[in-house]
Motif scaffolding. Structure first.
Motif, PDB file in Angstrom:
ATOM      1  N   TRP A 187      43.871  46.523  46.623  1.00 45.68           N
ATOM      2  CA  TRP A 187      42.875  46.176  45.560  1.00 45.68           C
ATOM      3  C   TRP A 187      43.277  44.730  45.176  1.00 45.68           C
ATOM      4  N   ALA A 188      42.259  44.009  45.174  1.00 44.65           N
ATOM      5  CA  ALA A 188      42.511  42.504  44.709  1.00 44.65           C
ATOM      6  C   ALA A 188      42.346  42.580  42.909  1.00 44.65           C
ATOM      7  N   ALA A 189      41.663  43.502  42.439  1.00 44.74           N
ATOM      8  CA  ALA A 189      41.783  43.472  40.869  1.00 44.74           C
ATOM      9  C   ALA A 189      41.056  45.096  40.678  1.00 44.74           C
ATOM     10  N   ILE A 190      41.276  45.329  39.441  1.00 41.46           N
ATOM     11  CA  ILE A 190      40.669  46.672  38.958  1.00 41.46           C
ATOM     12  C   ILE A 190      40.066  46.427  37.776  1.00 41.46           C
ATOM     13  N   ILE A 191      38.688  46.940  37.516  1.00 39.95           N
ATOM     14  CA  ILE A 191      37.715  46.817  36.290  1.00 39.95           C
ATOM     15  C   ILE A 191      37.587  48.211  35.871  1.00 39.95           C
ATOM     16  N   VAL A 210      40.979  44.304  34.537  1.00 36.45           N
ATOM     17  CA  VAL A 210      39.994  43.866  33.536  1.00 36.45           C
ATOM     18  C   VAL A 210      39.519  45.150  32.716  1.00 36.45           C
ATOM     19  N   HIS A 211      39.861  45.143  31.443  1.00 34.63           N
ATOM     20  CA  HIS A 211      39.582  46.747  30.794  1.00 34.63           C
ATOM     21  C   HIS A 211      38.520  46.502  29.799  1.00 34.63           C
ATOM     22  N   ALA A 254      37.333  39.094  36.880  1.00 22.46           N
ATOM     23  CA  ALA A 254      38.251  39.917  37.645  1.00 22.46           C
ATOM     24  C   ALA A 254      38.763  38.780  39.034  1.00 22.46           C
ATOM     25  N   ILE A 255      37.595  38.435  39.382  1.00 15.13           N
ATOM     26  CA  ILE A 255      37.879  37.599  40.771  1.00 15.13           C
ATOM     27  C   ILE A 255      38.687  36.073  40.524  1.00 15.13           C
ATOM     28  N   ARG A 256      38.450  35.550  39.149  1.00 18.01           N
ATOM     29  CA  ARG A 256      39.364  34.455  38.955  1.00 18.01           C
ATOM     30  C   ARG A 256      40.672  35.082  38.836  1.00 18.01           C
TER      31      ARG A 256
END
Ligand SMILES: NC(=O)c1ccc[n+]([C@@H]2O[C@H](COP(=O)([O-])OP(=O)(O)OC[C@H]3O[C@@H](n4cnc5c(N)ncnc54)[C@H](OP(=O)(O)O)[C@@H]3O)[C@@H](O)[C@H]2O)c1
Length: 307
Positions: A60-64, A106-107, A206-208
């Protein structure tokens, strides 16, 4: 063509069936980015092993983390379940993300971490003091995320509404379909948040964070702009509904004391969004404009009949 540089980067989203999770999946993502929201059967926030397996499943590139135990009143008597999903799940997500090499998280958190006992908007570093189980469990989730790894953004929001799921706008429309007069609390202050606007902000952060190790981290607030009360929102909903040929009713102001609930609510939920504007250039629009879009979706005139 360079295959590596054009590979789609995927963002893991929890709570995909919720208001915010649904809007995250409806977003038009920039080319090369994709939201993946496994159903609860594949990613159960009450089960740390399920969380760890989902985080390990792909690079994963990021988690929300948009999933949560959101039944504020029920949480007062369902304490362990609320803490499991709102506190332990973020801890498990953060641990798995760290183990996987530091995936940014990102929470989503809440205005309910604040006591609500002052008249001005809450800043990100104002002292927290939740009034109930839900707020306390969400605060614990913030601490778990914030202490696990540096690459995190905790985005507090408030009064989330959308065209789907359970929310205040839909409740007002439903009640107005049956009643001429609604009595709505007028002494709780805040601003509405369109789940779609919040989702766009979460994805941008998240993308940034995925692209830039030095992206601003910490606590942020996101809500649409402009102060109001639940009574003010109800009036706007029903005025705009009437203008679209939907249900309408008279809205009478009442006090919180006249509408007792198991959980106490903050009297002032207004969030200052200065930091997300400063650090990410995200400037939320007025709540009335966001609300109108939701009502357009909910009350859209049926299209012409087809043969
Ligand atoms: N709604 C508000 O007014 C508000 C205000 C401030 C902050 N927030 C925060 O905003 C975020 C999103 O809220 P929302 O309005 O989108 O909430 P929502 O519509 O109630 O959605 C909650 C989501 O969490 C999922 N979930 C709950 N328990 C789970 C479990 N054990 N395993 C997997 N998924 C689970 C739900 O799945 P199911 O559909 O399967 O139950 C649903 O997808 C949350 O962090 C919430 O605390 C919301």
């Amino acid at each position: 063509m360079d295959g590596a540089s054009t590979a789609t980067r995927e963002i893991l989203v929890t709570g995909g069936s919720g208001q915010v999770g649904t809007e995250l999946q409806r977003l038009a993502m920039p080319p090369g980015w994709r939201i993946v929201a496994p159903p609860r059967g594949e990613l159960d926030l009450a089960d740390p092993r399920s969380i760890a397996a989902a985080v390990r499943a792909r690079p994963w590139a990021a988690i929300i983390n948009a999933g949560a135990y959101t039944a504020v009143d029920q949480a007062e008597s369902d304490v362990v379940a609320a803490w499991q999903v709102n506190a332990m799940a973020p801890a498990a997500l953060a641990a798995a993300a760290t183990e996987a090499g530091g995936i940014p998280i990102v929470h989503v958190s809440t205005d309910y971490v604040f006591p609500g006992d002052r008249a001005v908007a809450w800043e990100v570093d104002d002292p927290v003091a939740p009034l109930g189980v839900y707020g306390a469990s969400k605060l614990a989730g913030e601490l778990a995320i914030g202490t696990a790894q540096p690459r995190h953004a905790i985005v507090r929001t408030a009064w989330v509404v959308s065209a789907h799921g359970r929310n205040f706008v839909k409740t007002m429309l439903r009640l107005a379909a049956d009643r001429d007069v609604l009595r709505v609390v007028a002494d709780q202050h805040g601003s509405l948040t369109a789940a779609a606007d919040l989702a766009a902000a979460l994805a941008a952060v998240a993308i940034r964070m995925a692209q830039d190790d030095g992206a601003p981290a910490g606590i942020f607030h996101f809500a649409n702009q402009g102060p109001t009360t639940w009574h003010g929102v109800a009036e706007a909903v029903l005025k705009e509904s009437a203008a679209r040929g939907g249900p309408s009713a008279q809205v009478l102001p009442i006090s919180s004391a006249e509408y007792p609930t198991p959980a106490r609510r903050p009297a002032n939920s207004l969030l200052s969004t200065a930091r997300i504007t400063r650090d990410y250039g995200i400037a939320p629009r007025p709540w009335q404009i966001a609300l109108n879009e939701i009502l357009d979706e909910l009350l859209a005139a049926p299209g012409p009949a087809t043969a």
